[in-house]
Design an enzyme around this catalytic site. Structure first.
Site, PDB file in Angstrom:
ATOM      1  N   LYS A   1      -2.370   2.678  -7.213  1.00  0.00           N
ATOM      2  CA  LYS A   1      -2.886   2.664  -8.583  1.00  0.00           C
ATOM      3  C   LYS A   1      -4.272   3.297  -8.682  1.00  0.00           C
ATOM      4  CE  LYS A   1      -0.430  -1.672  -8.944  1.00  0.00           C
ATOM      5  NZ  LYS A   1      -0.539  -3.125  -8.717  1.00  0.00           N
TER       6      LYS A   1
ATOM      7  N   ARG B   1      -1.680 -13.236  -4.845  1.00  0.00           N
ATOM      8  CA  ARG B   1      -3.136 -13.234  -4.627  1.00  0.00           C
ATOM      9  C   ARG B   1      -3.805 -12.715  -5.887  1.00  0.00           C
ATOM     10  NH1 ARG B   1      -3.548  -7.714  -4.516  1.00  0.00           N
ATOM     11  NH2 ARG B   1      -1.822  -6.625  -3.513  1.00  0.00           N
TER      12      ARG B   1
ATOM     13  N   GLU C   1       5.310  -7.833 -10.434  1.00  0.00           N
ATOM     14  CA  GLU C   1       5.355  -6.395 -10.733  1.00  0.00           C
ATOM     15  C   GLU C   1       6.763  -5.966 -11.148  1.00  0.00           C
ATOM     16  OE1 GLU C   1       1.756  -4.643  -8.013  1.00  0.00           O
ATOM     17  OE2 GLU C   1       3.781  -4.384  -7.206  1.00  0.00           O
TER      18      GLU C   1
ATOM     19  N   HIS D   1       4.921   1.400 -14.405  1.00  0.00           N
ATOM     20  CA  HIS D   1       4.670   0.179 -13.629  1.00  0.00           C
ATOM     21  C   HIS D   1       3.945  -0.781 -14.564  1.00  0.00           C
ATOM     22  CE1 HIS D   1       3.144  -2.032  -9.886  1.00  0.00           C
ATOM     23  NE2 HIS D   1       2.499  -2.585 -10.903  1.00  0.00           N
TER      24      HIS D   1
ATOM     25  N   LYS E   1      17.634   1.790  -5.925  1.00  0.00           N
ATOM     26  CA  LYS E   1      17.815   2.952  -6.790  1.00  0.00           C
ATOM     27  C   LYS E   1      16.424   3.503  -7.085  1.00  0.00           C
ATOM     28  CE  LYS E   1      19.902   5.419 -10.083  1.00  0.00           C
ATOM     29  NZ  LYS E   1      20.371   6.610  -9.381  1.00  0.00           N
ATOM     30  N   TYR E   2      16.257   4.826  -6.984  1.00  0.00           N
ATOM     31  CA  TYR E   2      14.966   5.430  -7.325  1.00  0.00           C
ATOM     32  C   TYR E   2      14.963   5.697  -8.822  1.00  0.00           C
ATOM     33  CZ  TYR E   2      10.942   8.517  -7.303  1.00  0.00           C
ATOM     34  OH  TYR E   2       9.722   9.085  -7.558  1.00  0.00           O
ATOM     35  N   ILE E   3      14.075   5.022  -9.496  1.00  0.00           N
ATOM     36  CA  ILE E   3      14.041   5.145 -10.953  1.00  0.00           C
ATOM     37  C   ILE E   3      13.199   6.355 -11.336  1.00  0.00           C
ATOM     38  CG2 ILE E   3      13.404   3.969 -13.104  1.00  0.00           C
ATOM     39  CD1 ILE E   3      14.183   1.401 -11.758  1.00  0.00           C
TER      40      ILE E   3
ATOM     41  N   GLY F   1       0.806  -1.224   0.000  1.00  0.00           N
ATOM     42  CA  GLY F   1       0.000   0.000   0.000  1.00  0.00           C
ATOM     43  C   GLY F   1       0.836   1.269   0.000  1.00  0.00           C
ATOM     44  N   GLY F   2       2.063   1.166  -0.497  1.00  0.00           N
ATOM     45  CA  GLY F   2       2.913   2.353  -0.606  1.00  0.00           C
ATOM     46  C   GLY F   2       3.452   2.856   0.736  1.00  0.00           C
TER      47      GLY F   2
HETATM   48  P1  ADP Z   1       3.726  -1.486  -2.328  1.00  0.00           P
HETATM   49  O1  ADP Z   1       3.782  -2.960  -2.106  1.00  0.00           O
HETATM   50  O2  ADP Z   1       3.792  -0.689  -1.068  1.00  0.00           O
HETATM   51  O3  ADP Z   1       2.622  -1.054  -3.252  1.00  0.00           O
HETATM   52  P2  ADP Z   1       5.712  -1.555  -4.506  1.00  0.00           P
HETATM   53  O4  ADP Z   1       7.069  -2.112  -4.317  1.00  0.00           O
HETATM   54  O5  ADP Z   1       4.717  -2.392  -5.241  1.00  0.00           O
HETATM   55  O6  ADP Z   1       5.113  -1.121  -3.069  1.00  0.00           O
HETATM   56  O7  ADP Z   1       5.812  -0.161  -5.223  1.00  0.00           O
HETATM   57  C1  ADP Z   1       4.685   0.672  -5.398  1.00  0.00           C
HETATM   58  C2  ADP Z   1       5.014   1.806  -6.339  1.00  0.00           C
HETATM   59  O8  ADP Z   1       6.096   2.589  -5.825  1.00  0.00           O
HETATM   60  C3  ADP Z   1       5.476   1.385  -7.725  1.00  0.00           C
HETATM   61  O9  ADP Z   1       4.415   1.085  -8.583  1.00  0.00           O
HETATM   62  C4  ADP Z   1       6.219   2.638  -8.147  1.00  0.00           C
HETATM   63  O10 ADP Z   1       5.328   3.659  -8.505  1.00  0.00           O
HETATM   64  C5  ADP Z   1       6.902   3.062  -6.863  1.00  0.00           C
HETATM   65  N1  ADP Z   1       8.267   2.472  -6.763  1.00  0.00           N
HETATM   66  C6  ADP Z   1       8.613   1.321  -6.137  1.00  0.00           C
HETATM   67  N2  ADP Z   1       9.938   1.081  -6.250  1.00  0.00           N
HETATM   68  C7  ADP Z   1      10.457   2.102  -6.959  1.00  0.00           C
HETATM   69  C8  ADP Z   1      11.779   2.464  -7.420  1.00  0.00           C
HETATM   70  N3  ADP Z   1      12.843   1.700  -7.142  1.00  0.00           N
HETATM   71  N4  ADP Z   1      11.913   3.597  -8.150  1.00  0.00           N
HETATM   72  C9  ADP Z   1      10.847   4.395  -8.422  1.00  0.00           C
HETATM   73  N5  ADP Z   1       9.594   4.126  -8.019  1.00  0.00           N
HETATM   74  C10 ADP Z   1       9.388   3.001  -7.291  1.00  0.00           C
END
Ligand code: ADP
Length: 446
Positions: free
Chosen positions: A236, A291, A274, A207, A200-202, A163-164
């Site tokens: 999302k 799931r 993902e 996604h 690394k922050y992309i 959930g971010g």
């Molecule tokens: P959660 O399980 O909390 O939803 P996720 O790992 O699925 O977390 O990541 C959720 C969102 O966060 C991704 O869809 C993307 O938008 C952003 N994100 C995650 N990892 C990265 C990364 N390394 N660089 C940039 N954005 C990221």
């Protein structure tokens, strides 16, 4: 095949599972908390059981109550939906110990994938590219050195995350330690697990995720991809398939990687791999959702496969009914998540009584919802009230149908995300297929 299934969830996904059961000639038992007592979809279940007070921690998250509800109603299987206990390996184990079929992957696979950092190791084992990053951060590590070698900006992520939550972008060393400690605290309070790691922050990625499905006989297939780049705060809002402008060889490589990863852990049932895709179309694994997902109907529309029914079939021991080459992707599907939130008030939740509910319909429209006029959206749970989907031969036509459907859809009494979806569907960059994960914040709300 089962005779009775207990649906361990609420809202639109509970109704979705009840419908799949009935399509298969199976009885469905619904559970509800006191806050959901008057939910209209309960009348469609063959039996109902109250499992406790409104707060999820006292009802939808209590393993023993769900097991007891299955036992008293003679349910042979439990469908967990998404959220709540759906990715809880311990719940899957307790089901097994109680001789109740858990409609999901095996607990062993859930354990290996449930933790994001561990899942990265599984991906690497399967030869699937991951975002450059670290192991779990420990106090005795040279954390500044690790961040430097990955290169700023970096993203701190909670290994137990979802959930971010527990995520922090760090752009320079001076902010590093404070961000790690606040991510740890958030993860500790949200998941009772404060472990974090670094990636690394992309910059402006897309996604893109791949739907997989497997049976207990070891057959595994993918059902192509969904692009879920349109997000707010990493949550999302819009999903679509196919992913616009994704080269076919990249898509094929991602689908193959997803199946390989799933095979590595002996996965069966439905699941999602993902990935992030950078601006050069390089893809990186980020996590597995073990799931059914909120956005699964997008894939159902473009493949014609009913994923919930297939989950139930494989849980009962049946083999997959199709080989990979029989799964054909056609057309374009788009989903808008209609949340009870106020976009003009920073997306504040907007629970309450729905006084008017005039849903969209007609050719090319599917609406998955548990809401009706007179339904009171409880304040206790996530704010999703409907998933509005369209399916058309081309993306251009799908966008036109979505605009039409959004303009038909009238909800009064609560605020919803309908207006923001209308803006997204009319944005020239989105129309051109140039969305990315921070697009909504930068281009629409910024
Ligand atoms: P959660 O399980 O909390 O939803 P996720 O790992 O699925 O977390 O990541 C959720 C969102 O966060 C991704 O869809 C993307 O938008 C952003 N994100 C995650 N990892 C990265 C990364 N390394 N660089 C940039 N954005 C990221």
């Amino acid at each position: 095949m089962f005779k009775r299934i207990l649906v361990a969830n609420r809202g639109e996904i509970a109704l979705r599972v009840i419908r799949a059961c009935h399509d298969l000639g199976i009885e469905a038992v619904a559970v509800y908390s006191e806050a959901d007592r008057d939910a209209p979809y309960l009348a469609l279940a063959d039996d109902t059981v109250c499992i406790g007070p409104g707060p999820a921690i006292e009802s939808y998250l209590v393993v023993n109550r769900l097991i007891a509800a299955a036992e008293v109603t003679n349910s042979e299987a439990i469908h967990p939906g998404y959220g709540f206990l759906s990715e809880n390996a311990r719940f899957a184990e307790v089901c097994r110990e109680s001789a109740i079929e858990f409609i999901g992957p095996p607990p062993e696979a859930m354990l290996r994938l449930g933790d994001k950092n561990a899942a990265r190791a599984v991906a690497q084992e399967a030869g699937v590219p991951v975002v450059p990053g670290s192991n779990i951060l420990e106090p005795d590590m040279d954390i500044a050195g690790i961040a430097k070698s990955i290169g700023y900006p970096v993203l701190i992520k909670a290994s137990a995350g979802g959930g971010g939550r527990g995520m922090r972008v760090v752009r320079e060393e001076s902010a590093l330690l404070a961000s790690i400690s606040s991510a740890r605290q958030e993860a500790e309070s949200a998941f009772k697990d404060g472990r974090v790691y670094m990636e690394k922050y992309i910059d402006r990625p897309r996604h893109v995720e791949v739907q997989i499905l497997g049976d207990r006989q070891g057959n595994l297939v993918h059902l192509y991809e969904r692009d879920c780049s349109m997000q707010r705060r990493h949550q999302k809002l819009v999903e679509e398939s196919p992913a616009p402008r994704l080269p076919v060889e990249v898509r094929d490589a991602m689908c193959t990687a997803a199946v390989k990863l799933a095979r590595t852990v002996g996965y069966y049932s439905a699941g999602t791999c993902e990935f992030l895709v950078d601006q050069e179309n390089r893809f990186y694994f980020i996590e597995v959702n073990a799931r059914i997902q909120v956005e699964h109907p997008v894939t159902e529309l473009v493949t014609g496969v009913d994923l919930v029914r297939e989950q139930i079939r494989v849980a009962s021991g049946e083999s997959l009914r199709f080989a990979q080459k029989e799964i054909v992707h056609r057309g374009c599907a788009i989903e808008c998540r209609i949340n009870a939130e106020d976009p003009t008030q920073n997306f504040r939740p907007s629970p309450g009584l729905i006084t008017r509910w005039q849903p969209a319909g007609g050719p090319g429209v599917r609406l998955d919802t548990h809401a009706v006029a007179g339904y009171r959206v409880p304040p206790n749970y996530d704010s999703l009230v409907a998933k509005l989907l369209v399916f058309q031969p081309t993306r251009e036509e799908a966008l036109a149908t979505m605009r039409r459907a959004l303009s038909e859809f009238v909800v009064e009494g609560i605020h919803t995300t309908i207006p923001i979806h209308a803006r997204i569907m009319n944005h020239p960059e989105f129309i051109a297929g140039r969305g990315y994960t921070t697009f909504i914040e930068r281009e629409l709300l910024g």
